[in-house]
Design a protein around this motif. Sequence first.
Motif, PDB file in Angstrom:
ATOM      1  N   CYS A 204     -33.979  34.113 -33.127  1.00 49.66           N
ATOM      2  CA  CYS A 204     -35.181  34.431 -32.547  1.00 49.66           C
ATOM      3  C   CYS A 204     -35.405  35.256 -31.744  1.00 49.66           C
TER       4      CYS A 204
ATOM      5  N   CYS B  28     -38.004  32.444 -30.016  1.00 49.85           N
ATOM      6  CA  CYS B  28     -37.724  30.662 -29.694  1.00 49.85           C
ATOM      7  C   CYS B  28     -36.380  31.016 -29.208  1.00 49.85           C
TER       8      CYS B  28
ATOM      9  N   CYS C 240     -37.222  33.736 -36.647  1.00 49.04           N
ATOM     10  CA  CYS C 240     -37.369  32.121 -37.083  1.00 49.04           C
ATOM     11  C   CYS C 240     -38.860  32.034 -38.309  1.00 49.04           C
TER      12      CYS C 240
ATOM     13  N   CYS D 296     -41.636  31.548 -36.223  1.00 42.75           N
ATOM     14  CA  CYS D 296     -42.446  32.108 -35.261  1.00 42.75           C
ATOM     15  C   CYS D 296     -42.918  33.920 -35.352  1.00 42.75           C
TER      16      CYS D 296
HETATM   17 ZN   LIG Z   1     -38.724  31.276 -33.507  1.00 42.86          ZN
END
Ligand SMILES: [Zn+2]
Length: 246
Positions: free
Chosen positions: A155, A158, A177, A180
């Motif tokens: 991701c 993050c 992800c 996010c």
């Molecule tokens: Zn993420």
Amino acid sequence: MPMDQSEAVVLRTYPFADQDKIAVLFSKEKGVLRGVAKGARKFGNRFGSGLEPMSVIRVFYYEKERRDLVTISNCDLLESFFDIQKDLRTAFTLSYFAELIEETSPSRAADELLYRLLLSVLRCLAAGGDLAFLTGYFEAWFLRAAGLLPDLGRCKACRKPLAGPSWLSPKRDGAYCADCAPSKKDDVPPEAAAFLEWVRKNPPSETCPVSFPAGSLAGIRKALQTLIIHHLEKEPKTLRCLKDNT
Ligand SMILES: [Zn+2]
């Protein structure tokens, strides 16, 4: 006037004046070259089948100062990929590769990585290789060579490895992800990272050595095409043709 020569792949040709053709060539030493082949539309002309799309040729040409077009004086056919284009899907796919190269490679600048990629994928196709897999291989390396392939395994926000459902954001240059993702329009199959890792480390082969659940190669290719379309700022004409006809 000094004569130059180069090894080159014919990307496409189109009619010019009464009896000539313009040939767009992807040369090993000078990148994309556009040239006039005088008399190439006459019956029994000296270019023979050397100017068929995807022919690998040694081209002899000369350039005039401050002219965009070189003059092609002759060519020797080194390797022909004419036969594999009897299959319509292969023919459309190869014109898609040609459009990507012509659209993105600056004139008169060698791109040996892309040149070698095209040749090795052509040879695998001629040996009976899997078209969908080899097209994905080409698309992945095409993006990587241009520095346009984001990490699809983590991701972007993050930094967690993407194990579950994940989403592509071409504008934000990465995959995200479920927590996010700025939008959930273009999904990234979980197998994308493993496919790209294999492609990065290996020359093309006739079949895909990584086994995927059905449909995931199509999903990976869709994600790669979304990136290509974003960076070209348009859908390649030939990709539309490919989708409409296959
Ligand atoms: Zn993420």
